[in-house]
Design an enzyme around this catalytic site. Structure first.
Site, PDB file in Angstrom:
ATOM      1  N   HIS A 109     -40.331 -20.871   1.172  1.00  0.00           N
ATOM      2  CA  HIS A 109     -40.557 -21.984   0.243  1.00  0.00           C
ATOM      3  C   HIS A 109     -41.814 -22.743   0.654  1.00  0.00           C
ATOM      4  CE1 HIS A 109     -36.102 -22.404  -1.226  1.00  0.00           C
ATOM      5  NE2 HIS A 109     -36.669 -21.279  -1.607  1.00  0.00           N
TER       6      HIS A 109
ATOM      7  N   TYR B 100     -33.761 -31.867  -4.570  1.00  0.00           N
ATOM      8  CA  TYR B 100     -32.997 -33.034  -4.088  1.00  0.00           C
ATOM      9  C   TYR B 100     -32.967 -34.058  -5.218  1.00  0.00           C
ATOM     10  CZ  TYR B 100     -33.824 -31.051   0.529  1.00  0.00           C
ATOM     11  OH  TYR B 100     -33.853 -30.217   1.627  1.00  0.00           O
TER      12      TYR B 100
ATOM     13  N   PRO C  10     -26.687 -33.517   6.669  1.00  0.00           N
ATOM     14  CA  PRO C  10     -27.386 -32.276   6.292  1.00  0.00           C
ATOM     15  C   PRO C  10     -28.571 -32.474   5.337  1.00  0.00           C
ATOM     16  CG  PRO C  10     -25.293 -32.432   5.171  1.00  0.00           C
ATOM     17  CD  PRO C  10     -25.334 -33.566   6.146  1.00  0.00           C
TER      18      PRO C  10
ATOM     19  N   LYS D  25     -31.738 -30.289   9.145  1.00  0.00           N
ATOM     20  CA  LYS D  25     -32.209 -30.288  10.529  1.00  0.00           C
ATOM     21  C   LYS D  25     -31.187 -29.754  11.535  1.00  0.00           C
ATOM     22  CE  LYS D  25     -36.243 -31.694   9.655  1.00  0.00           C
ATOM     23  NZ  LYS D  25     -37.289 -30.642   9.685  1.00  0.00           N
TER      24      LYS D  25
ATOM     25  N   TYR E  70     -40.327 -32.437   7.157  1.00  0.00           N
ATOM     26  CA  TYR E  70     -39.460 -31.438   6.544  1.00  0.00           C
ATOM     27  C   TYR E  70     -39.694 -30.055   7.151  1.00  0.00           C
ATOM     28  CZ  TYR E  70     -36.696 -29.136   2.938  1.00  0.00           C
ATOM     29  OH  TYR E  70     -35.725 -28.412   2.289  1.00  0.00           O
TER      30      TYR E  70
HETATM   31  C1  PHB Z   1     -28.436 -25.476   2.271  1.00  0.00           C
HETATM   32  O1  PHB Z   1     -29.018 -24.489   1.754  1.00  0.00           O
HETATM   33  O2  PHB Z   1     -27.254 -25.439   2.674  1.00  0.00           O
HETATM   34  C2  PHB Z   1     -29.227 -26.764   2.437  1.00  0.00           C
HETATM   35  C3  PHB Z   1     -30.574 -26.781   2.058  1.00  0.00           C
HETATM   36  C4  PHB Z   1     -31.307 -27.950   2.227  1.00  0.00           C
HETATM   37  C5  PHB Z   1     -30.685 -29.076   2.752  1.00  0.00           C
HETATM   38  C6  PHB Z   1     -29.330 -29.052   3.128  1.00  0.00           C
HETATM   39  C7  PHB Z   1     -28.597 -27.882   2.963  1.00  0.00           C
HETATM   40  O3  PHB Z   1     -31.412 -30.212   2.906  1.00  0.00           O
END
Ligand code: PHB
Ligand code: APR
Length: 397
Positions: free
Chosen positions: A72, A202, A294, A298, A386
């Site tokens: 990504h 997000y 989450p 991280k 990030y």
């Molecule tokens: C996930 O793919 O489980 C995932 C991806 C990004 C995040 C949290 C979880 O910020």
């Protein structure tokens, strides 16, 4: 039984540490209380920083993530039902993240460990650790009903948040910092094509947070913020899909492919750090020492950086007969842990609906998001955290 490093826990931390130590000729045995199938059955994170991918390559298990991982270059932020890209790669001089499930990381590490003929003692009961404040630590445990003892030079506590290692440290020797968030994440895994294959999405909405991720081009991983008292039985698949789509922008909601869940669960969110991360000949790594919400993806990446610092320190000890690295492990690891804790707390605070977020709180969140997507400086700050700050960040200031 005897080994140089006894590793407690066969999750990503323990398995990665075992592999890196083995590559350096350091003998290690992993003691795990669950079965291998149980460990592999856990559905966890899915975004790897480049540092983590590099470590998997160093451990000799980078082939599948290279072949099957999805790189990504951006993330997307949704607020006021509009979606905004953040050019993570452009803002960080070319850095990327890779979507690849933690379950797959664990499988790759387990397969490599088995292929190398290394010892992992699964289904070990009543594990206890002793003598780590002296020079001859031992691990005691029961296997197949028989009480066993493993003598070692060092113990690596890779046994997660609920493990025995941190719990074995004398109360006065450890300080714990914790923040529990007033909501949970309801996560769903479904064999449907991800609504976004190039970026994690997000979403901040007045109904709460939503996240769109993936495990492969045919398997999606989605989350919605939910009340912490909710039970997963209250959430039918249809209710989940309806709620997630209401938190996204109309175009993405319309395009989303839904289907039956193959896994669905609610997880609490907390920030937690135990200091220090070293007690004599006991070292804590990964979730045994810290937990992040989450939101910032991280958890797995912090476990990996702990293991990089710890493995380097132990290799230096055995190869160069100096304890400088192990003496500095806790300081170095905690510096990175707290930077990731701050980022994870900040992004969680920005994206979620808190009990006092209505009205003014929501408007301030939206104002910060608008500033974030329109300010190169603000976007760059988000992007560099990030993708993961360098392992030696701030070391030479
Ligand atoms: C996930 O793919 O489980 C995932 C991806 C990004 C995040 C949290 C979880 O910020
Ligand atoms: N004895 C032996 N093993 C134990 C004990 C014990 N007393 N207690 C726990 N374990 C095992 C657990 O069964 C688990 O397999 O230790 C392992 C810890 O693994 P994780 O909890 O996955 O922690 P870690 O390896 O540090 O990985 C961190 O996992 O939870 C996610 O978000 C987190 O992505 C991060 C990653």
């Amino acid at each position: 039984m005897r080994t140089q490093v006894a590793i407690i826990g066969a999750g990503p931390s323990g398995l990665l540490l075992g592999q890196l130590l083995h590559k350096a000729g350091i003998d290690n045995i992993i003691i795990e209380r669950q079965s291998a199938d149980y460990v592999l059955g856990r559905i966890r994170a899915g975004i790897l920083e480049q540092i983590t991918v590099d470590l998997l390559n160093e451990a000799g298990v980078g082939a599948r993530v290279a072949a099957e991982g999805t790189v990504h270059h951006s993330i997307e932020l949704v607020y006021r039902n509009t979606r905004h890209p953040i050019d993570v790669t452009g803002l960080t001089g070319g850095k990327v993240v890779t979507a690849y499930g933690q379950t797959e990381v664990t499988k790759d590490l387990m397969d490599a460990r088995a292929a190398a003929g290394l010892t992992t003692l699964y289904s070990a009961a009543d594990v206890s650790i002793h003598g780590f404040d002296g020079s001859s630590p031992v691990v005691r445990f029961r296997q197949n009903g028989e009480l066993k003892e493993l003598a070692c030079d060092f113990i690596a506590g890779c046994d997660g948040f609920h493990g025995v290692c941190r719990a074995s440290v004398p109360e006065g020797a450890i300080t714990e910092y914790e923040k529990v968030y007033p909501f949970g994440w309801l996560g769903i895994l479904a064999d449907v094509p991800p609504v976004s294959t190039h970026a994690i999405v997000y979403a901040n909405s007045e109904r709460g947070f939503g996240l769109c991720s993936m495990r492969s081009l045919t398997r999606s991983r989605y989350y919605v913020q939910c009340p912490i008292e909710d039970k997963v039985e209250q959430w039918s698949d249809d209710r989940f899909w309806d709620e997630l789509r209401r938190r996204l922008d109309p175009e993405m909601a319309e395009r989303m492919v839904t289907g039956p869940s193959i896994e669905k669960s609610i997880a609490p969110l907390r920030s937690f750090v135990a200091e220090p991360m070293r007690f004599g000949r006991l070292f804590l790594a990964g979730d045994a020492a810290h937990i992040v919400p989450p939101t910032g993806a991280k958890g797995l990446n912090l476990a990996a950086s702990d293991v990089k610092y710890l493995s380097s320190a132990l290799i230096e000890y055995y190869h160069e007969r100096t304890s400088a690295g192990i003496d500095d492990y806790s300081r170095k690891a905690l510096a990175r842990v707290w930077r990731a804790e701050r980022f994870s707390w900040w992004l969680t605070s920005l994206m979620h609906r808190f009990p006092d977020t209505q009205g003014f709180g929501q408007k301030v969140q939206e104002a910060e998001l608008e500033y974030l997507v329109n300010s190169e400086a603000a976007s760059r700050s988000l992007a560099e955290n990030y993708v993961g700050l360098p392992l030696d960040f701030g070391q030479f200031r």
